[in-house]
Design an enzyme around this catalytic site. Structure first.
Site, PDB file in Angstrom:
ATOM      1  N   GLU A 148      31.537  45.334  40.429  1.00 55.15           N
ATOM      2  CA  GLU A 148      30.690  44.446  39.620  1.00 55.15           C
ATOM      3  C   GLU A 148      29.359  45.205  39.613  1.00 55.15           C
ATOM      4  O   GLU A 148      28.629  45.161  38.534  1.00 55.15           O
ATOM      5  CB  GLU A 148      30.671  43.180  40.376  1.00 55.15           C
TER       6      GLU A 148
ATOM      7  N   GLU B 159      39.347  39.451  44.124  1.00 53.57           N
ATOM      8  CA  GLU B 159      38.725  38.416  44.694  1.00 53.57           C
ATOM      9  C   GLU B 159      39.810  37.223  44.608  1.00 53.57           C
ATOM     10  O   GLU B 159      39.342  36.302  45.687  1.00 53.57           O
ATOM     11  CB  GLU B 159      37.408  37.930  43.563  1.00 53.57           C
TER      12      GLU B 159
END
Length: 721
Positions: free
Chosen positions: A116, A136
């Protein structure tokens, strides 16, 4: 020399500031690292001698993502303020909206929060074979640093939802083809190429691209909606009982409909809700439970080093023996496979070959490695070559006398340091080694079937097993990619003992008039891959019948004696092994419920005669789950009370890996604590008043319920260790 943990910034003569993350082993983004990144980016943005910025990770790794220890702290305290503010403050404001170009120099891995951060940079330069992904969802949350918004804008919506929902990582090579990586360069040139790219953007030679503002890969709204519709169907299929997959799709959609920044804000809000969900608590617990198994008091903390195990002999080439052999061979350990005659030996070797061929055909193994593995296997019919093996694993049928004779023989033919292990699942280790003088070398190595695929290894120690032997076996377990859990010696050890009431409760319900196919379907909806009856078919009802009396001898006071298994076998239904059990098994098609088995069930009901007033009982799905799984929790309480496991979380990870208890429920004890010991106690008490001793709550459960304590709270009680 080792660099200290933190974030550093070095400014070169070219005007490029190189910001480096150091937090071994994978440069995870702990709170101090995030604070350091904010400080360095602020500094770089303000300084006049900085034209452009490169972000990288120390020691050949970009970053493995957010520090999972923070989730654990949040779950312990319930305090969400422990989660640092990253997505807007750092990622959007300081990085992406910086007036100076930022380039990510990626090698090794960029996972989760690491990827990210890289996606918020204005370009990504990567070394080959780096691993990129957003895993995640495997922890019950969604990407929280803008990943749900930027990945679709860089690789397209279909590929992005696929990567996120399935937690699939890709290589930097594939990333380059997809547009996630702008340039691939050799590791030695990574920094110089990244600096040059950053300066090229600063000087207007390369475009200044902000990922969040890009729309060229998204397509039209109607195309996007069609892709998201498919994603929702996929989520329903792969995660029927989990919230994070659907939540993630909603967040991605928000950004497509209302713009990337709106999506970032919604992502942050949903992320916070999910962190405190039961699913995230369960999955994070399982993650840490697996890590905790490698710490065993008085074994791993007394300065011992594991001895190398290079050659292992296996006695018995049946289903278990050949599966164990396969697992060892795949990890470059030489194997002697011993059988009693040539026919059985050839069969055993063929099974190993079939296991390995299966892995090749499923793309899990290269032809090269398969050949190497098989070259390490040798079949033998006697003990002459046992003199130089480091360990023997006995995997013959469950017959006490046979095993005792084998161990007596092994003591004579093997070297005095050789580990003598048994894969027994029901026989007491002390009894197996009774006739030897080598009790300190005897240990249980209980694999789960199929042994080359199932990851749990129960290491069973008797009161005589030496610490060195346990440590050695733990090291072998890790080398062959198993999760070793050290347990005490009792009938059934940790997993099979905890779950013996599972099939019993199911038989009791069937005898009380509940449809057995409904029971299986309710239990699979709860999240186990197979209901108790289909599991019985898979194991084979002959085994069920053989093991029954062994358990009855020790746990008879709390067993339900069902004639159903015997009646099945009498009617020629052995289970999957001969194509018929409760279900019909035909090659190439899914197991089908066999309606003709109902006459056998009827016969069993007549014999047990436990239906109140002769009428089937009426139960809800919730009742079925409780009547089947609360007795399992009750037995887990006894396992904890007797100290058969070191800690409650060992039983959790063992139930997940050995019985496929749903990991998102955190394992059997964790789930019971979520449901509440008091509720379970009261429910079992009521059931035992209605249906007898099988449901009678254990002393441990009663004590915990009365004191309002969790089942997992540690206690100083008796120990089998």
């Amino acid at each position: 020399m080792a660099k200290k943990i933190g974030v550093t910034m070095e400014i070169g003569n070219d005007g490029v500031a190189v910001i480096t993350i150091t937090n071994p082993p994978v440069n995870s983004l702990a709170s101090p690292i995030i604070a350091g990144l904010k400080e360095k980016f602020q500094d770089a943005n303000q300084r006049n001698d900085v034209k452009a910025i490169v972000l990288t990770g120390n020691n050949g790794r970009f970053s493995g993502g957010f520090d999972i220890n923070v989730f654990q702290q949040v779950h312990k305290t319930g305090d969400l303020s422990l989660m640092p503010e990253v997505s807007v403050e750092l990622v959007c404001n300081l990085m992406e909206d910086s007036r100076k170009p930022v380039v990510a120099a990626v090698e090794g891995l960029a996972l989760g929060g690491g990827l990210e951060l890289a996606m918020a940079c204005h370009a990504r330069v990567a070394a080959p074979k780096a691993q990129l992904g957003l895993p995640e969802l495997t922890l019950g949350v969604i990407p929280g640093f803008g990943g749900t918004q930027r990945l679709p804008r860089l690789v397209g919506l279909a590929k992005a939802t696929d990567m996120i929902l399935l937690s699939n990582s890709i290589s930097s090579e594939e990333g380059h083809k997809l547009g996630l990586v702008d340039a691939l360069v050799p590791p030695g040139d990574l920094l110089s190429a990244s600096r040059k790219w950053a300066l090229d953007i600063a000087d207007g030679r390369k475009p200044f691209l902000r990922s969040l503002h890009r729309t060229d890969r998204i397509g039209s709204l109607s195309e996007a909606r069609a892709i998201l519709k498919n994603s929702r169907q996929l989520a329903k299929k792969i995660a029927p009982n989990m919230p994070q997959h659907h939540a993630c799709i909603e967040v991605i959609e928000e950004g497509i409909v209302h713009g990337g920044y709106s999506g970032v804000l919604k992502e942050a809000e949903v992320f916070k809700q999910l962190v405190l969900s039961d699913t995230a608590k369960g999955l994070v617990h399982v993650f840490f439970a697996q890590r905790a198994t490698s710490k065993v008091p008085n074994i791993t903390d007394v300065g011992l080093k594991p001895r190398p195990i290079k050659k292992v002999a296996i006695i018995g080439g049946g289903l278990m023996g050949s599966g164990i052999a396969t697992a060892l061979l795949l990890s470059n350990i030489r194997v002697l496979l011993k059988e009693i005659n040539t026919e059985y030996l050839m069969k055993g070797i063929k099974s190993v070959e079939a296991n390995i061929k299966g892995l090749v055909s499923r793309g899990k193994l290269t032809q090269d490695k398969a050949g190497k593995a098989l070259s390490l296997l040798k079949g033998v019919l006697d003990y002459t070559e046992f003199k130089d093996v480091d360990m023997v694993i006995e995997a013959v049928i469950e017959n006490i006398q046979l095993k005792q004779n084998i161990f007596k023989e092994l003591e004579k033919v093997c070297s005095p340091h050789c580990i003598l292990a048994s894969n027994t699942s029901t026989i007491d280790l002390d009894v197996i080694g009774e006739k030897t003088n080598s009790k300190d070398r005897i240990v249980g190595a209980h694999f789960f079937s199929p042994a080359h695929l199932m990851t749990l290894l129960e290491i069973v120690r008797s009161k005589n097993t030496s610490a060195q032997v346990i440590l050695d076996l733990m090291a072998v377990g890790k080398a062959i990619k198993k999760v070793p859990v050290v347990v005490g010696n009792c009938i059934g050890f940790a997993v099979n003992r905890t779950f013996f009431p599972y099939a019993q409760a199911a038989h009791m319900l069937a005898n009380l008039g509940v449809d057995l196919f409904r029971i299986d379907s309710v239990i699979t909806s709860f999240g186990l891959p197979l209901g108790p009856f289909q599991l019985g078919d898979l194991a084979g009802h002959g085994i069920g019948l053989a093991v029954g009396p062994i358990y009855a001898k020790v746990y008879g006071d709390r067993m339900f004696k069902s004639p159903l298994t015997e009646l099945l076998l009498k009617s020629g239904r052995n289970g999957k092994i001969n194509g018929r059990g409760f279900y019909i098994y035909e090659k190439g098609s899914k197991p089908k419920p066999d309606p003709s088995v109902l006459s056998v069930v009827e016969e069993s009901r007549k014999l047990t005669n436990i239906m109140p007033g002769g009428k089937p009982i009426s139960v809800s799905d919730k009742d079925i789950v409780e009547m089947i799984l609360f007795p399992v929790v009750n037995e887990a309480c006894r396992v904890l009370d007797e100290g058969v496991v070191i800690r409650a979380s060992d039983l959790d990870i063992a139930s997940v890996l050995g019985m496929s208890f749903p990991s998102y429920r955190g394992g059997i004890v964790f789930w019971a604590d979520m449901v509440g010991p008091k509720y379970i106690y009261e429910r079992l008490k009521r059931l035992s008043e209605m249906y007898g001793g099988f449901f009678k709550p254990s002393r441990y459960l009663e004590e915990r319920a009365m004191k309002g304590m969790r089942l997992s709270e540690s206690q100083s009680s008796r120990s089998r260790m």
